[in-house]
Design an enzyme around this catalytic site. Structure first.
Site, PDB file in Angstrom:
ATOM      1  N   ASP A  44      20.691  -1.558  -2.912  1.00  0.00           N
ATOM      2  CA  ASP A  44      19.249  -1.877  -3.030  1.00  0.00           C
ATOM      3  C   ASP A  44      18.727  -0.551  -2.695  1.00  0.00           C
ATOM      4  O   ASP A  44      19.658   0.592  -2.364  1.00  0.00           O
ATOM      5  CB  ASP A  44      18.982  -2.806  -1.660  1.00  0.00           C
ATOM      6  CG  ASP A  44      17.627  -2.630  -1.259  1.00  0.00           C
ATOM      7  OD1 ASP A  44      16.767  -3.030  -2.126  1.00  0.00           O
ATOM      8  OD2 ASP A  44      17.330  -2.444  -0.145  1.00  0.00           O
ATOM      9  N   ASP A  46      14.924   0.506  -1.360  1.00  0.00           N
ATOM     10  CA  ASP A  46      14.134   0.875  -0.277  1.00  0.00           C
ATOM     11  C   ASP A  46      14.670   0.482   0.994  1.00  0.00           C
ATOM     12  O   ASP A  46      15.226  -0.623   1.462  1.00  0.00           O
ATOM     13  CB  ASP A  46      12.891  -0.174  -0.269  1.00  0.00           C
ATOM     14  CG  ASP A  46      11.728   0.367  -1.306  1.00  0.00           C
ATOM     15  OD1 ASP A  46      11.588   1.482  -1.449  1.00  0.00           O
ATOM     16  OD2 ASP A  46      11.086  -0.683  -2.020  1.00  0.00           O
ATOM     17  N   GLU A  95       7.612 -13.945   4.242  1.00  0.00           N
ATOM     18  CA  GLU A  95       8.998 -13.427   3.684  1.00  0.00           C
ATOM     19  C   GLU A  95       9.801 -13.396   4.875  1.00  0.00           C
ATOM     20  O   GLU A  95      11.123 -13.682   4.923  1.00  0.00           O
ATOM     21  CB  GLU A  95       8.562 -11.734   3.244  1.00  0.00           C
ATOM     22  CG  GLU A  95       9.872 -11.314   2.717  1.00  0.00           C
ATOM     23  CD  GLU A  95       9.793  -9.800   2.371  1.00  0.00           C
ATOM     24  OE1 GLU A  95       8.486  -9.087   2.669  1.00  0.00           O
ATOM     25  OE2 GLU A  95      10.695  -9.307   1.620  1.00  0.00           O
ATOM     26  N   SER A 163      16.325  -3.375  -7.198  1.00  0.00           N
ATOM     27  CA  SER A 163      15.315  -3.242  -6.335  1.00  0.00           C
ATOM     28  C   SER A 163      14.192  -4.140  -6.742  1.00  0.00           C
ATOM     29  O   SER A 163      13.846  -4.158  -7.862  1.00  0.00           O
ATOM     30  CB  SER A 163      14.759  -1.983  -6.034  1.00  0.00           C
ATOM     31  OG  SER A 163      13.373  -1.687  -5.414  1.00  0.00           O
ATOM     32  N   ALA A 164      13.686  -4.806  -5.581  1.00  0.00           N
ATOM     33  CA  ALA A 164      12.559  -5.614  -5.844  1.00  0.00           C
ATOM     34  C   ALA A 164      11.057  -4.801  -5.661  1.00  0.00           C
ATOM     35  O   ALA A 164       9.869  -5.217  -5.651  1.00  0.00           O
ATOM     36  CB  ALA A 164      12.199  -6.775  -4.966  1.00  0.00           C
ATOM     37  N   LYS A 216      16.876 -12.049  -6.376  1.00  0.00           N
ATOM     38  CA  LYS A 216      17.952 -10.914  -6.704  1.00  0.00           C
ATOM     39  C   LYS A 216      19.236 -11.571  -7.414  1.00  0.00           C
ATOM     40  O   LYS A 216      19.856 -10.985  -8.184  1.00  0.00           O
ATOM     41  CB  LYS A 216      18.431 -10.054  -5.808  1.00  0.00           C
ATOM     42  CG  LYS A 216      17.316  -8.919  -5.332  1.00  0.00           C
ATOM     43  CD  LYS A 216      17.811  -7.850  -4.452  1.00  0.00           C
ATOM     44  CE  LYS A 216      16.670  -6.756  -4.521  1.00  0.00           C
ATOM     45  NZ  LYS A 216      17.291  -5.533  -3.591  1.00  0.00           N
ATOM     46  N   ASP A 241      19.695  -3.755   2.868  1.00  0.00           N
ATOM     47  CA  ASP A 241      19.084  -3.970   4.197  1.00  0.00           C
ATOM     48  C   ASP A 241      18.526  -5.201   4.482  1.00  0.00           C
ATOM     49  O   ASP A 241      18.288  -5.473   5.664  1.00  0.00           O
ATOM     50  CB  ASP A 241      18.282  -2.806   4.334  1.00  0.00           C
ATOM     51  CG  ASP A 241      16.767  -2.936   3.590  1.00  0.00           C
ATOM     52  OD1 ASP A 241      17.008  -3.114   2.327  1.00  0.00           O
ATOM     53  OD2 ASP A 241      15.951  -2.966   4.684  1.00  0.00           O
TER      54      ASP A 241
HETATM   55  N1  MG7 Z   1       6.776  -5.752  -0.684  1.00  0.00           N
HETATM   56  C1  MG7 Z   1       6.385  -6.652  -1.608  1.00  0.00           C
HETATM   57  N2  MG7 Z   1       5.209  -6.433  -2.150  1.00  0.00           N
HETATM   58  C2  MG7 Z   1       4.571  -5.266  -1.585  1.00  0.00           C
HETATM   59  C3  MG7 Z   1       3.340  -4.592  -1.633  1.00  0.00           C
HETATM   60  O1  MG7 Z   1       2.477  -5.004  -2.336  1.00  0.00           O
HETATM   61  N3  MG7 Z   1       3.159  -3.522  -0.836  1.00  0.00           N
HETATM   62  C4  MG7 Z   1       3.773  -3.389   0.233  1.00  0.00           C
HETATM   63  N4  MG7 Z   1       3.497  -2.327   0.979  1.00  0.00           N
HETATM   64  N5  MG7 Z   1       5.109  -3.946   0.391  1.00  0.00           N
HETATM   65  C5  MG7 Z   1       5.635  -4.874  -0.689  1.00  0.00           C
HETATM   66  O2  MG7 Z   1      11.085  -3.308  -1.698  1.00  0.00           O
HETATM   67  C6  MG7 Z   1      11.000  -4.890  -1.341  1.00  0.00           C
HETATM   68  C7  MG7 Z   1       9.982  -5.116  -0.265  1.00  0.00           C
HETATM   69  O3  MG7 Z   1       8.625  -4.734  -0.563  1.00  0.00           O
HETATM   70  C8  MG7 Z   1       7.553  -5.370   0.294  1.00  0.00           C
HETATM   71  C9  MG7 Z   1       4.663  -7.083  -3.236  1.00  0.00           C
HETATM   72  C10 MG7 Z   1       8.540  -6.903   0.618  1.00  0.00           C
HETATM   73  O4  MG7 Z   1       8.339  -6.848   2.078  1.00  0.00           O
HETATM   74  C11 MG7 Z   1       9.739  -6.488   0.056  1.00  0.00           C
HETATM   75  O5  MG7 Z   1      10.766  -6.880   0.935  1.00  0.00           O
HETATM   76 MG    MG Z   2      15.605  -2.838   0.972  1.00  0.00          MG
END
Ligand code: MG7
Ligand code: MG
Length: 301
Positions: A44, A46, A95, A163-164, A216, A241
């Site tokens: 992953d 982030d 989430e 990565s998401a 994922k 993570d």
């Molecule tokens: N995550 C998901 N989205 C957003 C967004 O629009 N802004 C921010 N700041 N965070 C976002 O890397 C995946 C993580 O990114 C976050 C659409 C989610 O909490 C997800 O776990």
């Molecule tokens: Mg992460």
């Protein structure tokens, strides 16, 4: 003494479920015996490859790099940051909710990601501004990640970053930090949410296949050059993570030895119990890659 015993003895912040101790020691021994030619790595991005917290400050994620910069504006002149924060305060609790079923969360996640993506597309962003924001950002690799990835690339051990977050931000960031890492290459690849641009660099849309926290496991990489490379490599080290990150290998076939390493950022005893059930090795509030590096070093070419 074996490597896992040594790591546990020397690091009180590294944990393995009591019932899994022998199992994890055996997996690591198999990875060592099978050497590099059998291995690949799925990570992953982030807060796995990047630092979560530095000097008491939470560093930005790939979304944060873009959102938190006040040069990014919506058509009415307001800051993207404001709208993005509103979305986050609505969807992030969903989430993280431990009561709600994942199946119930998924429609909300899709709504969050798609709404955020629409805001990106209508904002004043373009490819060169995204590059600039990445350059200016305080996002940082964990200490030892550079060494870890360079070691993999030099030994031609494939690494997939899954990565998401925002694929473009990952790509621009790695171009700067680890130029040897190439996206869509036989031994290094990124699966993430990528932007489609027009020929002037304006944002048109995002990839149709959305990756969010909880899907994922549904992504196949069979149409990439990377896929051919991992076909003959049944062993994998997975690094994540979030709890959903263990799904990253869900679309991979014929795996033999799987070692799941989880970074638990902002740990609590309760979260640690859950993480110990999901991950083989749990590393609490550690901003370095010392443990993955120690394991990788033991697996020789
Ligand atoms: N995550 C998901 N989205 C957003 C967004 O629009 N802004 C921010 N700041 N965070 C976002 O890397 C995946 C993580 O990114 C976050 C659409 C989610 O909490 C997800 O776990
Ligand atoms: Mg992460």
């Amino acid at each position: 003494m074996n490597l896992i015993k040594k790591i546990l003895n020397e690091n009180s912040h590294v944990h393995i479920h009591d019932d899994k101790r022998t199992y994890v020691e055996d997996i690591v021994q198999s990875l060592i015996n099978d050497r590099r030619k059998m291995l690949h790595v799925v990570a992953d991005f982030d807060f796995t490859l990047t630092i979560y917290e530095k000097n008491g400050i939470i560093l930005p994620s790939t979304f944060g790099v873009i959102e938190s910069n006040n040069r990014v504006k919506l058509p009415d002149g307001s800051l993207l940051a404001h709208k993005a924060e509103k979305l986050r305060s609505k969807y992030h609790p969903i989430e993280m909710d431990v009561q709600m079923d994942v199946s119930e969360k998924i429609p909300h996640m899709i709504e969050w990601w798609r709404t955020a993506q629409k805001l990106f597309v209508v904002s004043n962003l373009d490819k060169s501004l995204i590059r600039k924001l990445v350059e200016e950002s305080t996002m940082e690799l964990r200490k030892g990640v550079h060494e870890f990835i360079i070691d993999l690339l030099h030994s031609e051990t494939p690494i997939l970053i899954f990565s998401a977050g925002l694929g473009d931000v990952i790509e621009f960031f790695l171009e700067k930090e680890i130029p040897d890492f190439k996206h869509n290459h036989a031994s290094s690849h990124i699966v993430s949410n990528f932007i489609n641009y027009d020929n002037t660099g304006k944002l048109l849309s995002f990839n149709d296949r959305l990756i969010h926290t909880f899907n994922k496991n549904e992504h196949e990489i069979s149409d990439t050059p990377y896929y051919q490379t991992i076909l003959t490599r049944p062993n994998v080290i997975l690094l994540g993570d979030s709890l959903g990150d263990v799904g990253m290998i869900g679309g991979m076939k014929n795996l033999k030895q799987i070692l799941k390493i989880g970074y638990l950022n902002h740990s609590t005893p309760k979260k640690l119990e859950v993480y110990k059930n999901v991950y083989d090795i749990v590393i609490c509030d550690d901003q370095t890659f010392d443990v993955p590096n120690a394991i990788l070093k033991a697996i020789q070419e």
